[in-house]
Design a protein around this motif. Structure first.
Motif, PDB file in Angstrom:
ATOM      1  N   ALA A 504       0.897  -1.617  -0.104  1.00  0.00           N
ATOM      2  CA  ALA A 504      -0.175  -0.121   0.440  1.00  0.00           C
ATOM      3  C   ALA A 504       0.995   1.062  -0.317  1.00  0.00           C
ATOM      4  O   ALA A 504       0.584   2.566  -0.412  1.00  0.00           O
ATOM      5  N   VAL A 505       1.570   1.531   0.640  1.00  0.00           N
ATOM      6  CA  VAL A 505       3.136   2.659   0.659  1.00  0.00           C
ATOM      7  C   VAL A 505       3.407   2.585  -0.604  1.00  0.00           C
ATOM      8  O   VAL A 505       3.664   3.506  -1.009  1.00  0.00           O
ATOM      9  N   ARG A 506       4.053   1.480  -1.028  1.00  0.00           N
ATOM     10  CA  ARG A 506       4.619   1.673  -2.971  1.00  0.00           C
ATOM     11  C   ARG A 506       4.034   2.228  -3.268  1.00  0.00           C
ATOM     12  O   ARG A 506       4.398   3.079  -4.132  1.00  0.00           O
ATOM     13  N   LEU A 507       2.292   1.359  -3.564  1.00  0.00           N
ATOM     14  CA  LEU A 507       1.540   1.849  -4.647  1.00  0.00           C
ATOM     15  C   LEU A 507       1.095   3.752  -4.178  1.00  0.00           C
ATOM     16  O   LEU A 507       0.423   4.546  -5.484  1.00  0.00           O
ATOM     17  N   ARG A 508       0.947   4.092  -2.831  1.00  0.00           N
ATOM     18  CA  ARG A 508       0.899   5.476  -2.680  1.00  0.00           C
ATOM     19  C   ARG A 508       1.701   6.692  -2.812  1.00  0.00           C
ATOM     20  O   ARG A 508       1.789   7.193  -3.266  1.00  0.00           O
ATOM     21  N   ASN A 509       3.004   5.877  -2.689  1.00  0.00           N
ATOM     22  CA  ASN A 509       3.687   7.115  -3.352  1.00  0.00           C
ATOM     23  C   ASN A 509       4.476   6.611  -4.677  1.00  0.00           C
ATOM     24  O   ASN A 509       4.545   7.853  -5.122  1.00  0.00           O
ATOM     25  N   ALA A 510       3.590   5.515  -4.914  1.00  0.00           N
ATOM     26  CA  ALA A 510       4.112   6.163  -6.742  1.00  0.00           C
ATOM     27  C   ALA A 510       2.930   6.742  -7.825  1.00  0.00           C
ATOM     28  O   ALA A 510       2.697   7.050  -8.426  1.00  0.00           O
ATOM     29  N   ARG A 523      -1.649  16.261  -9.415  1.00  0.00           N
ATOM     30  CA  ARG A 523      -1.742  15.588  -8.050  1.00  0.00           C
ATOM     31  C   ARG A 523      -2.264  15.271  -7.293  1.00  0.00           C
ATOM     32  O   ARG A 523      -3.038  15.935  -7.048  1.00  0.00           O
ATOM     33  N   VAL A 524      -2.041  14.431  -7.314  1.00  0.00           N
ATOM     34  CA  VAL A 524      -3.604  13.421  -6.602  1.00  0.00           C
ATOM     35  C   VAL A 524      -2.967  12.362  -5.461  1.00  0.00           C
ATOM     36  O   VAL A 524      -1.508  12.199  -5.342  1.00  0.00           O
ATOM     37  N   GLY A 525      -3.501  12.095  -4.754  1.00  0.00           N
ATOM     38  CA  GLY A 525      -2.939  11.392  -3.357  1.00  0.00           C
ATOM     39  C   GLY A 525      -3.770  10.345  -3.201  1.00  0.00           C
ATOM     40  O   GLY A 525      -4.516  10.231  -4.364  1.00  0.00           O
ATOM     41  N   ALA A 526      -3.868   9.199  -2.381  1.00  0.00           N
ATOM     42  CA  ALA A 526      -4.774   7.832  -2.237  1.00  0.00           C
ATOM     43  C   ALA A 526      -4.734   7.494  -0.712  1.00  0.00           C
ATOM     44  O   ALA A 526      -3.669   7.440   0.207  1.00  0.00           O
ATOM     45  N   SER A 527      -6.321   7.185  -1.078  1.00  0.00           N
ATOM     46  CA  SER A 527      -6.387   6.345   0.632  1.00  0.00           C
ATOM     47  C   SER A 527      -6.731   5.267   0.409  1.00  0.00           C
ATOM     48  O   SER A 527      -6.883   4.758  -0.565  1.00  0.00           O
ATOM     49  N   PHE A 528      -5.982   3.842   1.376  1.00  0.00           N
ATOM     50  CA  PHE A 528      -5.739   2.643   0.808  1.00  0.00           C
ATOM     51  C   PHE A 528      -6.265   1.953   2.043  1.00  0.00           C
ATOM     52  O   PHE A 528      -6.014   2.758   3.648  1.00  0.00           O
ATOM     53  N   GLY A 529      -7.356   1.125   2.125  1.00  0.00           N
ATOM     54  CA  GLY A 529      -8.180   0.154   2.714  1.00  0.00           C
ATOM     55  C   GLY A 529      -7.156  -1.141   2.605  1.00  0.00           C
ATOM     56  O   GLY A 529      -7.261  -1.332   1.585  1.00  0.00           O
ATOM     57  N   ILE A 530      -6.542  -1.716   4.002  1.00  0.00           N
ATOM     58  CA  ILE A 530      -6.665  -3.022   3.582  1.00  0.00           C
ATOM     59  C   ILE A 530      -7.669  -3.980   4.068  1.00  0.00           C
ATOM     60  O   ILE A 530      -7.636  -4.560   5.172  1.00  0.00           O
ATOM     61  N   GLY A 531      -8.089  -4.647   3.165  1.00  0.00           N
ATOM     62  CA  GLY A 531      -9.299  -5.825   3.629  1.00  0.00           C
ATOM     63  C   GLY A 531      -8.131  -7.371   3.597  1.00  0.00           C
ATOM     64  O   GLY A 531      -7.110  -7.937   2.597  1.00  0.00           O
ATOM     65  N   TRP A 532      -9.174  -8.646   4.011  1.00  0.00           N
ATOM     66  CA  TRP A 532      -8.601 -10.169   3.634  1.00  0.00           C
ATOM     67  C   TRP A 532      -9.313 -10.844   3.311  1.00  0.00           C
ATOM     68  O   TRP A 532     -10.366 -10.682   3.774  1.00  0.00           O
TER      69      TRP A 532
END
Length: 565
Positions: A504-510, A523-532
C-alpha cells in the motif's frame, strides 16, 4: 437420387453432384450461370422442377431461371414476388438446417400471395414422407455462401423424382449445392464487372495496372476451402484432395496437403474436438496450422461420403475462415470485462475473479476448514486443500505429481483444484507470518478538484496514468481493477500483514508524483484500505470490508496530508 431410407448415398451420386457443381463455374455469362443453377438441381439433386429467384436492387425477388419444364418457365420466368412475402415464407414451416420446408397442411395460407408459383392441388399423401403437390421447399442463397449473410436469392424445388420428401442426405446435398450456387452467382457478377471494367481500361491506359490487379484479386477470391479425406483403414484421415482456397488459407501447396491429415494440422488443444466431429459427421470450430506455424480459426462442416455396400469411404469437409469473427468475439469479451478508459479489469471482472478464488465453506470455530488435516512435522506431509509440503518446506499441489507422472505422497487426499483463502487473525495487528489474499481498496484524494478545475479530459488523463502506475507497481499475477469513478482495487495473493502494508505504501508513493496533463502538472493522493478475503465470505463482503478500512484510514489522516495537490 436413392431413397432416403438408405443410410448412405452411392459414390456415383457424389460424382454426379460434383459434376453439376463444376458446371456452375463454367458458364460464360451471368444469365448462363443462373440457368446452370436451375438445371443443376434437376441433373444432380433428383428434382423435376426448380426455379432461381434473384433479389433485385429494390429488394423484391424475380424469377430469373427455371429448370425442368418449359411450361413452368413460360408461366414463371420474369415474374416478381415482394420481399415481405418471401420473408414470410422463409419464416414459416420446418427448418431443415438452412432450408425451409412448408408442408401442404400449412402452405395453403400462401396460395393468394404475390409470389409466383406453379403448385396444384392433389390427394392427401398415402404415407408420411410422400411428397404432396402443395409442399414447398426453399434453399436461401446468401452472399459469399455463408449462412446469415446478405440474402441474394432463393432456390425453389418441387417434384422429387422418388416422390418422397428429402431425407438427411438429400437435405444436406441441397444445402451444399445452395452454398456453391451462391458463390458461383457472386463470381459471375465479378466476371461481368471485370468485363465492363476492361472496356473502360482500354481507353484509360494509366489506370490499367491498378484496376486489373484489383479485379484479378476479386476474381481469384474464393470464400471457403474444401477437402476430401479417407475414412477407415491405415490411411484414416489422410487428405486425398484440397482445393485452391484451402491451400491458400493454410499457405501450403496441394502436393504437401496430400501428405497430411487434419489431425496433423489441428491445434493440440482442439484434437478432441476434431475426433468427435469426424465421428459424428457434424460441425466444429477449431484452429488449423499454417505453413508459417501460426494458427487460423476455421469452421469445419463434415459430410460422410459412403457406399451402401462397403460402408463409409470418404469424409467431405468444408472449411470456412472465421479468424476475423473469433477476433471480434475476443475483443467483445475483453470489452465486457475491462474498463474502456484505463484498460483495467472492470467491476464485474473483479468480482468474478474474487468469487472464483473463494468457496462457500466457512472456517471452523477453532480455525481451519473441515477438509483440512494438520501437516505432519519432520519430513513433510499433506496439508489442507490437496497440498503437500516436502521436507524442504516447499508447497506442492497433487496435480504437479500427476502431470510429471509420479505418484503423490502416501496418505494424501485427492487434489480438488481449490486452495482455501484464509484471512489472518483479526484480533491482532501483529504479523504472524500468515500469508493470505489481500484486497487493497484505493480511493484517490483531490481528484474531484482536478475534474472541477481542468475538466473531465484532464480527469480521464489522471485516471489513465494512475492505472498505469498501479499496474506497474504490482507483481505478475496480481489484479489491478477499476471499481468505478476514482476507486481502484488490488488483489494480491500470498501476502502477510506487513507485506500488504508495504505494498500500500509503495503504491501510494507511486501515485503521488506530479502527472503532466496538457502542459500542466497536477497531483493526487491516495487512501488505501487493506481487507482480507477468506472462504465463506462473498465478494461483496470482502470489498465492503476493504472499503470501510479505506474510509477509516482516510479519516485518520488530515486533509492536508491526504491531498497531494
Amino acid at each position: 437420387m436413392e431413397t432416403e431410407s438408405e443410410p448412405y448415398i452411392r459414390l456415383a451420386t457424389l460424382r454426379q453432384l460434383h459434376q453439376v457443381l463444376a458446371d456452375l463455374n463454367t458458364a460464360r455469362s451471368f444469365a448462363d450461370t443462373l440457368q446452370a443453377v436451375a438445371d443443376g438441381v434437376i441433373a444432380g439433386l433428383g428434382f423435376e422442377l426448380s426455379a432461381v429467384n434473384l433479389v433485385r436492387p429494390d429488394g423484391d425477388l424475380v424469377v430469373a431461371a427455371v429448370g425442368g419444364s418449359d411450361g413452368a418457365e413460360a408461366l414463371l420466368a420474369g415474374r416478381v414476388g415482394s420481399r415481405c412475402s418471401w420473408e414470410r415464407r422463409l419464416s414459416m414451416g420446418e427448418r431443415w438446417g438452412d432450408l425451409r420446408f412448408i408442408p401442404y397442411s400449412e402452405g395453403w395460407v400462401l396460395d393468394d400471395d404475390d409470389v409466383p408459383q406453379w403448385h396444384a392441388t392433389g390427394p392427401a399423401p398415402r404415407f408420411p414422407d410422400e411428397w404432396h403437390p402443395m409442399d414447398r421447399l426453399f434453399a436461401p442463397l446468401y452472399a459469399g455462401g455463408a449462412s446469415g449473410g446478405e440474402l441474394i436469392g432463393v432456390i425453389s424445388v418441387d417434384k422429387p423424382c422418388n416422390g418422397r420428401r428429402p431425407g438427411a442426405w438429400g437435405r444436406e446435398a441441397l444445402q451444399v449445392y445452395a452454398f456453391h450456387a451462391a458463390v458461383a452467382i457472386g463470381n459471375a457478377r465479378l466476371r461481368g464487372n471485370m468485363q465492363r471494367a476492361l472496356l473502360r481500361l482500354e481507353r484509360e491506359q494509366q489506370a490499367l495496372r491498378a484496376s486489373e490487379e484489383s479485379f484479378r484479386q476479386a476474381f481469384e477470391y474464393a470464400p471457403s476451402g474444401m477437402a476430401i479425406a479417407e475414412m477407415g483403414g491405415d490411411q484414416h484421415g489422410r487428405l486425398l484432395r484440397a482445393n485452391d482456397a484451402l491451400c491458400r488459407l493454410l499457405g501450403r501447396p496441394a502436393s504437401a496437403m496430400r501428405r497430411l491429415s487434419f489431425s496433423d494440422l489441428v491445434h493440440p488443444e482442439d484434437i478432441g474436438t476434431l475426433l468427435r466431429t469426424s465421428a459424428e459427421g457434424g460441425r466444429a470450430e477449431l484452429r488449423l496450422a499454417r505453413r508459417d506455424r501460426t494458427y487460423v480459426w476455421v469452421s469445419l462442416r463434415n459430410s460422410v461420403v459412403a457406399d451402401a455396400a462397403d460402408g463409409p469411404r470418404f469424409l467431405l469437409t468444408h472449411v470456412e475462415d472465421i479468424e476475423e469473427r473469433k477476433r471480434h468475439e475476443l475483443q467483445l469479451a475483453h470489452r465486457a470485462s475491462h474498463d474502456s478508459l484505463t484498460g483495467l479489469p472492470n467491476s464485474a471482472e473483479l468480482r468474478a475473479r474474487l468469487a472464483a478464488r473463494l468457496c462457500a465453506t466457512p472456517p471452523q470455530p477453532g480455525g481451519g476448514y473441515a477438509d483440512e488435516t494438520a501437516a505432519p512435522a519432520g519430513d513433510g506431509g499433506v496439508i489442507g486443500g490437496g497440498l503437500y509440503v516436502d521436507a524442504a518446506g516447499h508447497l506442492h499441489g497433487f496435480d504437479e505429481f500427476e502431470f510429471f507422472g509420479t505418484p503423490p505422497p502416501a496418505g494424501g487426499v485427492p487434489f480438488d483444484g481449490h486452495v482455501h483463502a484464509i484471512p489472518p487473525n483479526e484480533d491482532s495487528d501483529a504479523d504472524d507470518g500468515h500469508k493470505g489474499l489481500a484486497v487493497l481498496f484505493c480511493d484517490l484524494d483531490g481528484f474531484k478538484s482536478i475534474n472541477d478545475r481542468f475538466g473531465h479530459h484532464a480527469g480521464d488523463a489522471v485516471l489513465i496514468e494512475v492505472a498505469r502506475r498501479l499496474a506497474n507497481g504490482v507483481r505478475d499475477g496480481d489484479t489491478v481493477a477499476r471499481l468505478g469513478g476514482d476507486e481502484f482495487v488490488v488483489l494480491a495473493d500470498g501476502l502477510g500483514r506487513a507485506d500488504a502494508q508495504d505494498l500500500a505504501v509503495r503504491l501510494r508513493n507511486a501515485i503521488t508524483p506530479p502527472i503532466r496533463v496538457d502542459g500542466r502538472a497536477v497531483r493526487v493522493g491516495a487512501s488505501f484500505g487493506i481487507g482480507w478475503a477468506g472462504c465463506g465470505m462473498s465478494a461483496e463482503e470482502v470489498l465492503h470490508s476493504a472499503d470501510q478500512r479505506m474510509y477509516i484510514e482516510k479519516r485518520s489522516r488530515s486533509k492536508e496530508r491526504r491531498r497531494a495537490g
